[in-house]
Design a protein around this motif. Structure first.
Motif, PDB file in Angstrom:
ATOM      1  N   HIS A   1       0.814  -1.205   0.000  1.00  0.00           N
ATOM      2  CA  HIS A   1       0.000   0.000   0.000  1.00  0.00           C
ATOM      3  C   HIS A   1       0.847   1.254   0.000  1.00  0.00           C
ATOM      4  N   ALA A   2       2.155   1.107  -0.012  1.00  0.00           N
ATOM      5  CA  ALA A   2       3.034   2.273  -0.007  1.00  0.00           C
ATOM      6  C   ALA A   2       3.157   2.831  -1.422  1.00  0.00           C
ATOM      7  N   GLY A   3       3.613   4.095  -1.524  1.00  0.00           N
ATOM      8  CA  GLY A   3       3.833   4.710  -2.826  1.00  0.00           C
ATOM      9  C   GLY A   3       5.176   4.346  -3.412  1.00  0.00           C
ATOM     10  N   TYR A   4       5.857   3.434  -2.774  1.00  0.00           N
ATOM     11  CA  TYR A   4       7.151   2.954  -3.261  1.00  0.00           C
ATOM     12  C   TYR A   4       7.244   1.483  -2.911  1.00  0.00           C
ATOM     13  N   THR A   5       8.312   0.825  -3.352  1.00  0.00           N
ATOM     14  CA  THR A   5       8.433  -0.616  -3.148  1.00  0.00           C
ATOM     15  C   THR A   5       8.487  -0.974  -1.666  1.00  0.00           C
ATOM     16  N   SER A   6       7.664  -1.898  -1.283  1.00  0.00           N
ATOM     17  CA  SER A   6       7.683  -2.425   0.080  1.00  0.00           C
ATOM     18  C   SER A   6       8.465  -3.728   0.095  1.00  0.00           C
ATOM     19  N   VAL A   7       9.128  -3.975   1.220  1.00  0.00           N
ATOM     20  CA  VAL A   7       9.967  -5.161   1.337  1.00  0.00           C
ATOM     21  C   VAL A   7       9.622  -5.896   2.622  1.00  0.00           C
ATOM     22  N   GLY A   8       9.566  -7.196   2.529  1.00  0.00           N
ATOM     23  CA  GLY A   8       9.352  -8.025   3.715  1.00  0.00           C
ATOM     24  C   GLY A   8      10.179  -9.291   3.610  1.00  0.00           C
ATOM     25  N   PHE A   9      10.425  -9.899   4.741  1.00  0.00           N
ATOM     26  CA  PHE A   9      11.101 -11.190   4.776  1.00  0.00           C
ATOM     27  C   PHE A   9      10.176 -12.181   5.464  1.00  0.00           C
ATOM     28  N   VAL A  10      10.034 -13.356   4.865  1.00  0.00           N
ATOM     29  CA  VAL A  10       9.161 -14.378   5.437  1.00  0.00           C
ATOM     30  C   VAL A  10      10.003 -15.574   5.856  1.00  0.00           C
ATOM     31  N   PHE A  11       9.568 -16.214   6.930  1.00  0.00           N
ATOM     32  CA  PHE A  11      10.282 -17.351   7.505  1.00  0.00           C
ATOM     33  C   PHE A  11       9.297 -18.497   7.682  1.00  0.00           C
ATOM     34  N   PHE A  12       9.728 -19.696   7.311  1.00  0.00           N
ATOM     35  CA  PHE A  12       8.844 -20.854   7.289  1.00  0.00           C
ATOM     36  C   PHE A  12       9.324 -21.934   8.244  1.00  0.00           C
ATOM     37  N   SER A  13       8.379 -22.753   8.700  1.00  0.00           N
ATOM     38  CA  SER A  13       8.694 -23.845   9.625  1.00  0.00           C
ATOM     39  C   SER A  13       9.020 -25.136   8.879  1.00  0.00           C
ATOM     40  N   SER A  14       9.578 -25.005   7.689  1.00  0.00           N
ATOM     41  CA  SER A  14       9.989 -26.159   6.888  1.00  0.00           C
ATOM     42  C   SER A  14      11.058 -25.704   5.918  1.00  0.00           C
ATOM     43  N   SER A  15      11.971 -26.607   5.553  1.00  0.00           N
ATOM     44  CA  SER A  15      12.975 -26.249   4.550  1.00  0.00           C
ATOM     45  C   SER A  15      12.392 -26.289   3.141  1.00  0.00           C
ATOM     46  N   ASN A  16      11.177 -26.817   3.009  1.00  0.00           N
ATOM     47  CA  ASN A  16      10.475 -26.833   1.725  1.00  0.00           C
ATOM     48  C   ASN A  16       8.979 -26.688   2.005  1.00  0.00           C
ATOM     49  N   PRO A  17       8.504 -25.439   2.175  1.00  0.00           N
ATOM     50  CA  PRO A  17       7.120 -25.230   2.628  1.00  0.00           C
ATOM     51  C   PRO A  17       6.051 -25.583   1.607  1.00  0.00           C
ATOM     52  N   GLY A  18       6.435 -25.692   0.329  1.00  0.00           N
ATOM     53  CA  GLY A  18       5.438 -25.935  -0.707  1.00  0.00           C
ATOM     54  C   GLY A  18       4.667 -24.655  -1.014  1.00  0.00           C
ATOM     55  N   LEU A  19       4.039 -24.619  -2.172  1.00  0.00           N
ATOM     56  CA  LEU A  19       3.308 -23.416  -2.590  1.00  0.00           C
ATOM     57  C   LEU A  19       2.226 -23.791  -3.588  1.00  0.00           C
ATOM     58  N   GLN A  20       1.022 -23.278  -3.367  1.00  0.00           N
ATOM     59  CA  GLN A  20      -0.031 -23.372  -4.376  1.00  0.00           C
ATOM     60  C   GLN A  20      -0.757 -22.032  -4.415  1.00  0.00           C
ATOM     61  N   ILE A  21      -0.689 -21.361  -5.584  1.00  0.00           N
ATOM     62  CA  ILE A  21      -1.356 -20.076  -5.786  1.00  0.00           C
ATOM     63  C   ILE A  21      -2.734 -20.333  -6.366  1.00  0.00           C
ATOM     64  N   THR A  22      -3.754 -19.848  -5.691  1.00  0.00           N
ATOM     65  CA  THR A  22      -5.138 -20.162  -6.053  1.00  0.00           C
ATOM     66  C   THR A  22      -5.454 -19.778  -7.498  1.00  0.00           C
ATOM     67  N   ASP A  23      -5.082 -18.541  -7.903  1.00  0.00           N
ATOM     68  CA  ASP A  23      -5.395 -18.087  -9.260  1.00  0.00           C
ATOM     69  C   ASP A  23      -4.751 -18.986 -10.315  1.00  0.00           C
ATOM     70  N   PHE A  24      -3.494 -19.377 -10.067  1.00  0.00           N
ATOM     71  CA  PHE A  24      -2.811 -20.225 -11.029  1.00  0.00           C
ATOM     72  C   PHE A  24      -3.417 -21.627 -11.064  1.00  0.00           C
ATOM     73  N   ALA A  25      -3.823 -22.120  -9.896  1.00  0.00           N
ATOM     74  CA  ALA A  25      -4.439 -23.450  -9.833  1.00  0.00           C
ATOM     75  C   ALA A  25      -5.734 -23.500 -10.639  1.00  0.00           C
ATOM     76  N   LEU A  26      -6.442 -22.370 -10.700  1.00  0.00           N
ATOM     77  CA  LEU A  26      -7.725 -22.335 -11.402  1.00  0.00           C
ATOM     78  C   LEU A  26      -7.600 -21.950 -12.870  1.00  0.00           C
ATOM     79  N   PHE A  27      -6.663 -21.027 -13.181  1.00  0.00           N
ATOM     80  CA  PHE A  27      -6.679 -20.410 -14.507  1.00  0.00           C
ATOM     81  C   PHE A  27      -5.382 -20.557 -15.312  1.00  0.00           C
ATOM     82  N   ALA A  28      -4.379 -21.229 -14.793  1.00  0.00           N
ATOM     83  CA  ALA A  28      -3.103 -21.333 -15.512  1.00  0.00           C
ATOM     84  C   ALA A  28      -2.841 -22.747 -16.014  1.00  0.00           C
ATOM     85  N   ASN A  29      -3.901 -23.512 -16.230  1.00  0.00           N
ATOM     86  CA  ASN A  29      -3.736 -24.887 -16.696  1.00  0.00           C
ATOM     87  C   ASN A  29      -4.858 -25.239 -17.672  1.00  0.00           C
TER      88      ASN A  29
END
Length: 209
Positions: free
Chosen positions: A152-180
């Protein structure tokens, strides 16, 4: 008798220490399994396996989502393998968004380091937890729940995320529905969207059928 007991205890302690495996640096030349990578031989492990500098540089936000995710998972950072943690960097240009997605294998903590990020998740009871975060704020996203981040900033925002797994996995809802090639009629029946909208989204995200 007491000397014998002390000797046996010492033997157990020494053998127990000998059996401890301090780490399992990923052998990236071997295939990955659901439990992670197999271990590289300790004789081939160096300090560089435990250091990763890839999060120091900003990601390329010139994409449809105006955002970039730079991962530090086991595949990029072999020393993480088997330790139950990993990280990533988020760069979000003005209006950038990490769309609704889930991590099947991990909970996530977000730390905002620049700008402001609106983030939220939806519980399995469909309750919404939403907050605009400022620099220094953190937010947690429980494992497997749909969540998103948006700048929501007028410039680039930056964040760092940390996960409880060395391979957390990822599924993006939009891609799961419309990118196949999931049939448009089936997507319509399960999402209540009209076919014109579905075809438009498939065209944007590269889906067919």
């Amino acid at each position: 008798m007491s000397k014998l007991i002390i000797f046996l205890l010492a033997t157990l302690i020494l053998s127990s220490n000998a059996a401890v495996q301090d780490f399992c640096v990923a052998d990236l030349k071997a295939p990955e399994s659901p439990s992670g990578y197999s271990c590289k031989s300790v004789t081939n492990v160096t300090v560089d396996d435990f250091v990763f500098s890839g999060l120091s540089a900003a990601g390329n936000t010139a994409s449809i989502i105006k955002a970039a995710v730079t991962p530090a998972f086991a595949a990029q950072f072999p020393g993480l393998n088997g330790l139950g943690l990993s990280a990533a960097r988020l760069d979000l240009a003005p209006g950038g968004v990490i769309p609704f997605h889930t991590h099947p294998g991990a909970s996530e903590v977000l730390l905002v380091t620049q700008g402001s990020i609106t983030a939220g998740f939806v519980s399995s009871a469909n309750s919404v937890y939403l907050k605009t975060l400022k620099k220094g704020d953190i937010m947690i996203f429980p494992q497997g729940l749909l969540h998103f981040q948006m700048s929501h900033a007028g410039y680039t925002s930056v964040g760092f995320v940390f996960f409880s797994s060395s391979n957390p996995g990822l599924q993006i809802t939009d891609f799961a529905l419309f990118a196949n090639d999931l049939p448009t009629k089936l997507v319509g029946a399960t999402t209540f969207l009209d076919e014109a909208t579905i075809k438009k989204l498939k065209g944007v995200l590269g889906g067919t059928n």
